[in-house]
Write a protein that holds these residues in place. Structure first.
Motif, PDB file in Angstrom:
ATOM      1  N   HIS A 166      42.297  30.704  33.832  1.00 53.07           N
ATOM      2  CA  HIS A 166      43.799  30.735  34.540  1.00 53.07           C
ATOM      3  C   HIS A 166      43.319  30.827  36.181  1.00 53.07           C
ATOM      4  N   CYS A 167      42.705  31.640  36.725  1.00 53.86           N
ATOM      5  CA  CYS A 167      42.743  31.655  38.032  1.00 53.86           C
ATOM      6  C   CYS A 167      41.178  31.382  38.641  1.00 53.86           C
ATOM      7  N   ASP A 201      44.349  36.546  24.793  1.00 54.36           N
ATOM      8  CA  ASP A 201      45.797  35.874  25.475  1.00 54.36           C
ATOM      9  C   ASP A 201      45.739  34.599  24.694  1.00 54.36           C
ATOM     10  N   TYR A 235      56.272  29.344  32.712  1.00 52.72           N
ATOM     11  CA  TYR A 235      55.163  30.557  32.419  1.00 52.72           C
ATOM     12  C   TYR A 235      54.003  30.057  31.488  1.00 52.72           C
ATOM     13  N   PHE A 257      41.210  39.664  38.329  1.00 49.92           N
ATOM     14  CA  PHE A 257      42.172  39.188  39.075  1.00 49.92           C
ATOM     15  C   PHE A 257      43.367  39.017  38.696  1.00 49.92           C
ATOM     16  N   CYS A 258      43.284  38.239  37.770  1.00 51.90           N
ATOM     17  CA  CYS A 258      44.716  37.984  36.962  1.00 51.90           C
ATOM     18  C   CYS A 258      45.192  38.550  35.832  1.00 51.90           C
ATOM     19  N   ARG A 259      44.159  39.432  35.360  1.00 44.87           N
ATOM     20  CA  ARG A 259      44.293  40.201  34.190  1.00 44.87           C
ATOM     21  C   ARG A 259      44.491  39.298  32.999  1.00 44.87           C
ATOM     22  N   TRP A 260      43.931  38.193  32.964  1.00 46.80           N
ATOM     23  CA  TRP A 260      43.819  37.382  31.625  1.00 46.80           C
ATOM     24  C   TRP A 260      42.755  37.772  30.797  1.00 46.80           C
ATOM     25  N   THR A 261      42.964  37.950  29.344  1.00 43.19           N
ATOM     26  CA  THR A 261      42.118  38.413  28.559  1.00 43.19           C
ATOM     27  C   THR A 261      41.747  37.235  27.379  1.00 43.19           C
TER      28      THR A 261
END
Lengths: 501, 182
Positions: free
Chosen positions: A78-79, A120, A250, A113-117
C-alpha cells in the motif's frame, strides 16, 4: 540552511579534468593521473548486493536468480514501507486433549506507516515467523517457460549451424572420421529413414544437406502449439456499470500500487500482495583513464567505511569563503578565504590567474607532443571490450568570471595536517617560510586565512583563479622501490562571492 | 466573553490522573482512563467529557477553546469516547471524538473536524478540514494520504493495566471525586 544545500555547495567550485565545475565534495583525486575526476570521469561498477532491511549480503549470481529481491523481507503493497512481522496469541485446541485450549503464537505482517496488515487481503496468519508466506503464481508462467524453451532450442540450433558452416570449406573426409558433431550418425539415420534425434544431432543436418531442411524435423519432445486466438466478438465491451456505479475511491489501487506488482496489476485494494524487498548495491568507482580504483567500499553492508577512498576532500586543499566585506560595483573590496591542507605533508600554495594557468597547460601539451607521445588508443586492462575514455567538454570556464580579482604575488606555506596539534601549545611551525603580513591574515595548524581583493562589475560576483600546490605521494613510500614523489598540481577554482550593490 | 476558569473536575474512581498534568475548567474523566504527567486539558469555552479506558500521554493538549469567543454565546461541549489513545505531543481541538481512535504523536486536529470510531490519525498529520471522518480511516504520510482500514484498531488493555499498576509508584495522583456506588 543545512550545510548540504545546493546554494552553499555551489559557492566554491573546482574545475574537473573534463571541464565541468563541481564542489570539492563531488570530486575524486586520481593519484596516478594526478588529476581531479568527477562523477562523469569515473566508471561506476557494482560491488555487491545487499538487502537494506536485513543487511544480508547476496552474491550477484544468486541475486540475478531471485530477480534482485530479498527472500525474507517484504514491502507494504500500500505505501512501500518495510513490513514487520508481528505475533499474536491464538488459543487452539491442544493436540493431546481436544477440550483444553493452549495458546499458540501466530504471525502476521504489518506496516508501521500506513497500518496495513496481511489480514487486509485475507492472507491467513502463519505459524512460522519467516519464510512461510504464500507467493502469488503467475497463471501464464507455464506458457512462458515452454515458449522460452522453444526459442532457446531454435537459438542453439542456429548457433550449431553457424559453427558447422564454418567447417564446410575444409575436407569433408576429416569430419567423417572425427565425428565431431555426430554427423556420420545423423547422416546414417537420415538415409535409413529413421527420424532424427532431438536437439544437437538435428542441427547438423543443415550442415550436410543445406540450410532449412533440419528445421521441419523438430523432433522435440514437447510440441509447441501457437496460442489459440480469441475472436474479438467474444471479448466483452467495457461494462456499463462503470458509468453508473458510484466510485469507491478507498478500494481502488493507485498506479504506483499497481505497477509495484507488474504481473497482476490488481485494480482493487484487497488484491494487492506484499512484494519482496528490492536489493541495493554497493558501488565502486574507477578512474576512466588509468583504470585505478578511486572509491571502494567495504564488503560488509553494515559498514559505511571505505577500503579505498580517494575523495578530493582528503587530497586537495579546500577553499572556503571566510569573510566578504559588503561589495559595491566598481570599488575594490577585500575578502578572506580559508585554505585547509588535508594531507600529511606541507605544501607551498601559489595563487595564479586563469590566463597563466592556460599558458602553462598549453606549454605542457606542446612539450608532450615534442617528446613524441602520441595519443594511443589504450585498451582497458580490466575489460578488453572497453576503451577507457574521458570526454572533455568545450571549455566554457574561461569567461565566466564577472569580477576582477587581485591575486597575492607571494607564495604561502600550508603546514601539514597534524592531529596532535590541538594539544600542542605553541605557534604554527612554518618550516622556515616567511609570511607576507598583507596576504596571510591568520593561521591555525593546517588552516590559513588569505586576503584578496575583488572589483565587482556586475551584480553577481563570480571570481576565478587557479591554485598551485604540491602533492606528495606518501602512499608509494611503503614500497621501497619508488621514492616519495612530489608533484605540482594546478587547479582552477571559481568562487561565488554573493551580490554586489 | 470566555467562561470563568472555575475548575470543576470530576474524576471517576479507577482513573489514574497524575498530579503534574494541567486541568482547567469543567472536566469529567471516566474510569480506567490514564492521564500522564504534563498532559494539558483546558476547557475554556465549555466542558470536556472524557470516557473510559482512554490513554492520554505526555505533552498532549486537549483544548476546548473557541477562537472567536464573542460569536458563540452557547457553551460547546467536547465529548471524547472510550478506548482512545492520544499519543505524545498531539493537539486536539475538535468537539466530537468517538471510540477506539488513535491520534498519533505530534498530530493536530482542528476545531471543525470530528472523528467517528476507529480512526487513526498518523504521526505529524494536521487535520483542519471541516468534516467528520468516516469510520476506520487511516491518515498517514506527510501529505495526509488516506486509507480505509478493515476494522478498528486493537484496544490497548495490556498497556492501560500496566500503567494503572506502575504510575502510582512514581507519581502523585489526583484524588477521585465521585463516590463509588455502594
Amino acid at each position: 540552511m543545512s550545510p548540504f544545500d545546493k546554494e552553499l555547495l555551489e559557492k566554491v567550485l573546482y574545475r574537473c579534468s573534463c571541464g565541468s565545475r563541481k564542489p570539492i565534495s563531488s570530486l575524486y583525486f586520481c593519484r596516478h593521473c594526478l588529476d581531479l575526476r568527477c562523477g562523469f570521469c569515473v566508471s561506476h561498477e557494482v560491488d555487491s548486493h545487499y538487502c537494506p532491511n536485513c543487511m544480508e549480503n547476496m552474491p550477484s549470481a544468486e541475486a540475478r536468480l531471485k530477480k534482485n529481491r530479498c527472500a525474507n523481507c517484504f514491502d507494504c503493497p500500500h505505501c512501500g514501507h518495510t513490513l514487520s512481522t508481528r505475533a499474536s496469541s491464538v488459543s487452539v485446541p491442544s493436540p493431546d486433549d481436544p477440550t483444553k485450549m493452549t495458546a499458540k503464537k501466530v504471525y502476521y505482517l504489518a506496516c508501521a506507516f500506513c497500518r496495513w496488515t496481511s489480514r487486509d487481503i485475507g492472507l491467513p496468519d502463519q505459524l512460522v515467523a519467516s519464510g512461510a508466506w504464500p507467493e502469488q503464481t503467475n497463471p501464464y508462467s507455464e506458457r512462458i517457460s515452454t515458449l522460452q524453451e522453444h526459442y532457446r532450442t531454435i537459438a542453439q540450433r542456429e548457433k550449431m549451424e553457424k559453427e558447422s558452416r564454418r567447417f564446410l570449406g575444409r575436407k569433408l573426409s576429416y569430419l567423417h572420421l572425427s565425428d565431431k558433431y555426430g554427423l556420420s550418425s545423423v547422416a546414417a539415420r537420415k538415409r535409413s529413414g529413421l527420424s532424427s534425434l532431438a536437439l544437437g544431432a538435428s542441427g547438423l543436418t543443415g550442415g550436410v544437406a543445406g540450410a532449412g531442411v533440419g528445421r521441419e524435423d523438430i523432433g522435440r519432445l514437447v510440441d509447441i502449439a501457437p496460442a489459440t486466438p480469441v475472436s474479438l466478438h467474444e471479448i466483452n465491451d467495457l461494462p456499463t456499470e462503470l458509468l453508473t456505479d458510484p466510485i469507491d475511491m478507498y478500494n481502488m489501487t493507485t498506479l504506483e500500487q499497481r505497477f509495484a506488482q507488474v504481473e497482476f496489476q490488481p485494480e482493487r485494494v484487497d488484491k494487492i500482495y506484499p512484494t519482496h524487498k528490492h536489493l541495493m548495491i554497493k558501488r565502486s568507482q574507477r578512474c576512466r583513464r588509468c583504470e585505478h580504483n578511486l572509491s571502494k567500499p567495504e564488503y560488509n553492508p553494515t559498514s559505511i567505511k571505505f577500503k579505498i577512498q580517494l575523495a578530493a576532500y582528503y587530497h586537495v586543499p579546500e577553499i572556503i569563503i571566510f569573510k566578504v566585506e559588503p561589495m559595491e560595483r566598481g570599488k575594490h573590496t577585500r575578502f578572506v578565504i580559508k585554505v585547509v591542507n588535508p594531507t600529511n605533508s606541507g605544501s607551498v600554495l601559489e595563487v595564479v590567474s586563469l590566463a597563466e594557468y592556460q599558458d602553462t597547460k598549453a606549454k605542457e601539451d606542446a612539450a608532450r607532443k615534442e617528446k613524441g607521445e602520441e595519443e594511443k588508443t589504450t585498451v582497458s586492462a580490466i575489460n578488453p571490450l572497453r576503451q577507457p575514455s574521458i570526454v572533455e567538454a568545450t571549455d566554457q570556464n574561461m569567461n565566466i568570471a564577472t569580477a576582477e580579482v587581485t591575486l597575492p604575488k607571494s607564495k604561502i606555506y600550508l603546514p601539514p595536517r597534524d592531529d596532535a596539534a590541538e594539544f600542542d601549545e605553541g605557534g604554527v611551525d612554518l618550516a622556515g617560510h616567511v609570511d607576507d603580513r598583507d596576504v596571510v591574515m591568520w593561521r591555525k595548524s593546517n588552516k590559513v586565512g588569505i586576503q584578496l581583493k575583488v572589483k565587482p562589475s556586475e551584480e553577481n560576483v563570480l571570481v576565478a583563479f587557479a591554485i598551485q600546490y604540491q602533492y606528495t605521494n606518501t602512499i608509494f613510500a611503503h614500497d621501497s622501490k619508488k621514492e616519495v614523489r612530489t608533484a605540482t598540481i594546478c587547479v582552477p577554482v571559481f568562487l561565488n562571492l554573493g551580490k554586489a550593490a | 466573553m470566555s467562561s470563568s476558569a472555575k475548575s470543576n473536575i470530576k474524576i471517576a474512581p479507577g482513573a489514574i490522573v497524575c498530579n503534574e498534568c494541567e486541568l482547567k475548567g469543567d472536566i469529567s474523566i471516566g474510569a480506567k482512563t490514564v492521564i500522564h504527567p504534563k498532559a494539558k486539558i483546558v476547557a475554556e469555552s465549555g466542558p470536556i467529557i472524557i470516557g473510559e479506558n482512554n490513554l492520554i500521554e505526555e505533552q498532549c493538549e486537549i483544548l476546548n477553546i473557541d477562537p472567536n469567543p464573542e460569536n458563540s454565546h452557547n457553551e460547546s461541549v467536547m465529548i471524547i469516547g472510550s478506548n482512545n489513545i492520544f499519543e505524545v505531543g498531539s493537539e486536539v481541538n475538535c468537539l466530537k471524538i468517538g471510540d477506539n481512535n488513535i491520534v498519533e504523536a505530534k498530530s493536530f486536529l482542528g476545531r471543525h473536524s470530528n472523528l467517528s470510531n476507529g480512526c487513526i490519525i498518523g504521526a505529524g498529520c494536521k487535520i483542519t478540514t471541516e468534516e467528520t471522518m468516516e469510520e476506520n480511516i487511516v491518515v498517514y504520510g506527510g501529505d495526509c494520504k488516506r486509507r480505509k482500514g478493515l476494522d478498528k484498531p486493537v484496544p490497548q488493555h495490556l498497556q492501560i493495566d500496566f500503567l494503572c499498576k506502575v504510575l502510582p509508584n512514581y507519581h502523585h495522583l489526583k484524588k477521585s471525586t465521585k463516590k463509588p456506588t455502594a
